[in-house]
Design an enzyme around this catalytic site. Structure first.
Site, PDB file in Angstrom:
ATOM      1  N   PRO A 214      44.508  31.239  44.982  1.00 23.34           N
ATOM      2  CA  PRO A 214      45.439  29.988  45.647  1.00 23.34           C
ATOM      3  C   PRO A 214      45.784  28.469  45.101  1.00 23.34           C
ATOM      4  O   PRO A 214      45.551  27.129  45.649  1.00 23.34           O
ATOM      5  CB  PRO A 214      44.703  29.837  47.207  1.00 23.34           C
ATOM      6  CG  PRO A 214      43.603  30.391  46.399  1.00 23.34           C
ATOM      7  CD  PRO A 214      43.615  30.226  45.309  1.00 23.34           C
ATOM      8  N   CYS A 215      46.455  28.538  44.302  1.00 19.64           N
ATOM      9  CA  CYS A 215      47.376  27.136  44.027  1.00 19.64           C
ATOM     10  C   CYS A 215      48.468  26.816  44.746  1.00 19.64           C
ATOM     11  O   CYS A 215      48.548  25.650  45.396  1.00 19.64           O
ATOM     12  CB  CYS A 215      48.070  27.030  42.418  1.00 19.64           C
ATOM     13  SG  CYS A 215      49.210  28.668  42.039  1.00 19.64           S
ATOM     14  N   HIS A 216      48.497  27.582  46.095  1.00 20.70           N
ATOM     15  CA  HIS A 216      49.437  27.021  46.993  1.00 20.70           C
ATOM     16  C   HIS A 216      48.431  26.441  47.922  1.00 20.70           C
ATOM     17  O   HIS A 216      49.312  24.966  48.894  1.00 20.70           O
ATOM     18  CB  HIS A 216      49.891  28.193  47.545  1.00 20.70           C
ATOM     19  CG  HIS A 216      48.901  28.982  48.227  1.00 20.70           C
ATOM     20  ND1 HIS A 216      48.464  29.459  48.054  1.00 20.70           N
ATOM     21  CD2 HIS A 216      48.673  29.508  49.650  1.00 20.70           C
ATOM     22  CE1 HIS A 216      47.625  30.486  48.480  1.00 20.70           C
ATOM     23  NE2 HIS A 216      47.668  30.303  50.167  1.00 20.70           N
TER      24      HIS A 216
END
Length: 251
Positions: A214-216
């Site tokens: 989850p780089c978001h």
């Protein structure tokens, strides 16, 4: 298979451009537009693309090139890489599985997708095969549940393709809880190297597995949304979904 938008709805004044885009896969869009169109005409073409096709010309070209890469036969690459197209409320995604797990999950049409496909192919010495199996079915099910706000942790196995440092950064991403965010500075501190903010940000940008890694969930120290390969609108939507703010707005 990935869906390539039809250009049939483009206004007839763009027939020559449309024919080149549909038949000449070596066409460089920027050069083509520079040779054939004024700046005003290029802007009008882009607007007509968005209005009638639903995407910008650049995105269409990138999607077409992605299909070309996936259909290419690679000599001396004996391994099978399973490929699946995944429909989501935020757009179609491309999933690629290696022998150990999911190694690529990106929105179709984004800028770095071609480079990522090439990197995966070279690292795993594989041929891309569109097929459905237990792994792809699990991913479909989990993403469906995720976008319904009913799944917070994924069981789909991962196969990270990157340097040791990049994998360290990506593993740190996996520790950010659902619905929460961290800054690049906090991520660097977690890794024991608080001065490596830029390196950490760069490694986040090289993440090939959206959503599951989850780089978001990483934002600027000032709380603002920053770079996301899938686009800031998608990043905002994913964060809002995880916070329970738009349970149904994505559908």
């Amino acid at each position: 298979m990935i869906t390539l938008p039809s250009l049939n709805e483009l206004p007839s004044k763009w027939n020559e451009i449309r024919e080149r885009l549909e038949t000449d896969f070596s066409t460089d869009l920027e050069t083509l537009l520079h040779e054939r169109l004024t700046e005003h005409e290029a802007k009008q073409l882009e607007q007509d693309f968005i209005d009638s096709i639903g995407c910008a010309p650049e995105e269409y070209v990138r999607t077409r090139r992605t299909i070309g890469l996936l259909e290419t036969r690679y000599p001396d690459s004996p391994n099978e890489l399973t490929v699946a197209a995944v429909a989501t409320p935020l757009g179609e995604m491309l999933a690629v599985f290696g022998g150990k797990g999911l190694c690529l999950l990106e929105f179709v049409g984004q800028k770095q997708l071609g480079q990522e496909i090439t990197a995966v192919q070279k690292a795993l010495h594989g041929q891309f095969i569109f097929q459905e199996n237990e792994q792809t079915q699990l991913l479909h099910q989990e993403l469906d549940l995720y976008f319904q706000g009913r799944l917070k942790a994924f069981a789909t196995p991962l196969e990270m393709i990157g340097t040791a440092f990049q994998q360290q950064v990506w593993n740190a991403l996996l520790t950010i809880p659902y619905g929460e965010t961290r800054s690049y500075k906090e991520q660097a501190q977690q890794l024991g190297n608080p001065k490596a903010i830029r390196a950490v940000a760069a490694a986040n940008g090289q993440n090939k597995v959206s959503i599951l890694i989850p780089c978001h969930r990483v934002i600027g120290s000032d709380g603002k949304l920053t770079g996301y390969a899938g686009g800031l609108n998608r990043k905002q939507s994913l964060l809002a979904l995880e916070r329970g703010e738009v349970q149904t707005a994505l559908f």
